[in-house]
Design a protein around this motif. Sequence first.
Motif, short mmCIF file in Angstrom:
data_model
loop_
_atom_site.label_atom_id
_atom_site.label_comp_id
_atom_site.label_asym_id
_atom_site.label_seq_id
_atom_site.Cartn_x
_atom_site.Cartn_y
_atom_site.Cartn_z
N ILE A 1 0.84 -1.20 0.00
CA ILE A 1 0.00 0.00 0.00
C ILE A 1 0.88 1.24 0.00
CG2 ILE A 1 -1.73 1.26 1.34
CD1 ILE A 1 -2.39 -1.61 2.59
N MET A 2 0.56 2.17 -0.88
CA MET A 2 1.30 3.44 -0.88
C MET A 2 0.37 4.59 -1.22
SD MET A 2 3.44 3.51 -4.48
CE MET A 2 4.46 2.08 -4.38
N GLY A 3 0.80 5.80 -0.92
CA GLY A 3 0.04 7.00 -1.26
C GLY A 3 0.33 7.42 -2.70
N MET A 4 -0.51 8.30 -3.21
CA MET A 4 -0.35 8.78 -4.58
C MET A 4 1.02 9.44 -4.79
SD MET A 4 -1.96 8.82 -7.47
CE MET A 4 -3.73 8.99 -7.53
N ASP A 5 1.51 10.15 -3.77
CA ASP A 5 2.81 10.84 -3.92
C ASP A 5 3.94 9.84 -4.14
OD1 ASP A 5 2.26 9.95 -1.38
OD2 ASP A 5 3.24 11.60 -0.34
N SER A 6 3.84 8.66 -3.50
CA SER A 6 4.87 7.63 -3.71
C SER A 6 4.80 7.08 -5.13
CB SER A 6 4.70 6.48 -2.73
OG SER A 6 4.92 6.93 -1.41
N ILE B 1 -2.96 1.80 -4.33
CA ILE B 1 -2.70 3.23 -4.15
C ILE B 1 -3.87 3.85 -3.40
CG2 ILE B 1 -2.08 5.39 -5.32
CD1 ILE B 1 -0.21 2.88 -5.89
N SER B 2 -3.55 4.38 -2.23
CA SER B 2 -4.55 5.04 -1.40
C SER B 2 -4.70 6.47 -1.92
CB SER B 2 -4.03 5.02 0.04
OG SER B 2 -4.78 5.87 0.86
N GLN B 3 -5.90 6.80 -2.42
CA GLN B 3 -6.03 8.13 -3.04
C GLN B 3 -7.19 8.93 -2.48
OE1 GLN B 3 -6.78 7.86 -7.28
NE2 GLN B 3 -8.84 7.10 -6.98
N ARG B 4 -7.02 10.24 -2.56
CA ARG B 4 -8.09 11.15 -2.16
C ARG B 4 -9.26 11.01 -3.12
NH1 ARG B 4 -4.50 15.42 -2.74
NH2 ARG B 4 -3.15 15.26 -0.95
N PRO B 5 -10.48 11.20 -2.62
CA PRO B 5 -11.63 11.16 -3.53
C PRO B 5 -11.44 12.15 -4.68
CG PRO B 5 -12.36 11.33 -1.24
CD PRO B 5 -10.86 11.45 -1.22
N ARG B 6 -11.73 11.70 -5.87
CA ARG B 6 -11.71 12.54 -7.10
C ARG B 6 -10.35 13.15 -7.40
NH1 ARG B 6 -15.96 13.16 -4.28
NH2 ARG B 6 -15.20 14.99 -3.19
N SER C 1 -10.41 7.70 3.11
CA SER C 1 -10.48 8.96 3.87
C SER C 1 -9.07 9.48 4.04
CB SER C 1 -11.05 8.72 5.27
OG SER C 1 -12.32 8.16 5.19
N GLN C 2 -8.83 10.70 3.62
CA GLN C 2 -7.50 11.28 3.79
C GLN C 2 -7.58 12.25 4.96
OE1 GLN C 2 -4.74 10.66 1.64
NE2 GLN C 2 -5.94 9.04 0.72
#
Length: 216
Positions: free
Chosen positions: A109-114, A135-140, A178-179
């Motif tokens: 699991i990683m964030g969009m920035d990674s 990829i854990s991402q913010r809505p939209r 949820s971010q």
Amino acid sequence: MHNNDPQPAIGFLGGTFDPIHFGHLRPALEIGEALSLQQIFLMPNHIAPHKSSSHCSAKQRCEMVKLAIQQQPKLALDNRELNRAKPSYTLDTLKELKVSYPNNPICFIMGMDSLISFNSWFQWQEILKYCHLVISQRPRWHGQFNSAVQTVVDECKTIDKQDLHNLQSGKIYFQTTSQLDISSTEIRKLLKQNISIDYLVPEAVNGYIKQHQLYR
């Protein structure tokens, strides 16, 4: 290496967790639930001793992760990176995880920035041979990728979560989570200024920080 006995997919989330907070825990749990992962392992990163002088020890970061997840059966601790003498590349850790879990697909699991900087990772072309990326991402919110990363995303992206269970590795899946706008840096700053960190971290973690007077 074909085994007739595929196991359910499991997730791994790395971080310094210095300290762990709801911004780490909530997305991890949401991903576990949304993708029916058997378990999500939180994997505290190694911090070089000279860097961690102002923060807290590896053992204390570990204890805080344990306290944070004690009530949540879906979350677990993996401390293999902490037990090493030096920081390790993600690829080395993934190779090791494959030995420990030969039949479970691994979702890293990683964030969009990674993901945006993915092509700067050590031997990044090899990573998807050992795992799927979630990829854990913010809505939209959709990342702008450079051409190297865009090519990999185009090749590997799936919108079918079953792929994460049916295939051992090689897929990229985007999951909205949820971010929570919480950072460990901010929490350490509040503690230095003697300001409450209630509702930013689990109560048990807050108690541990107070008891050991961490980050003062």
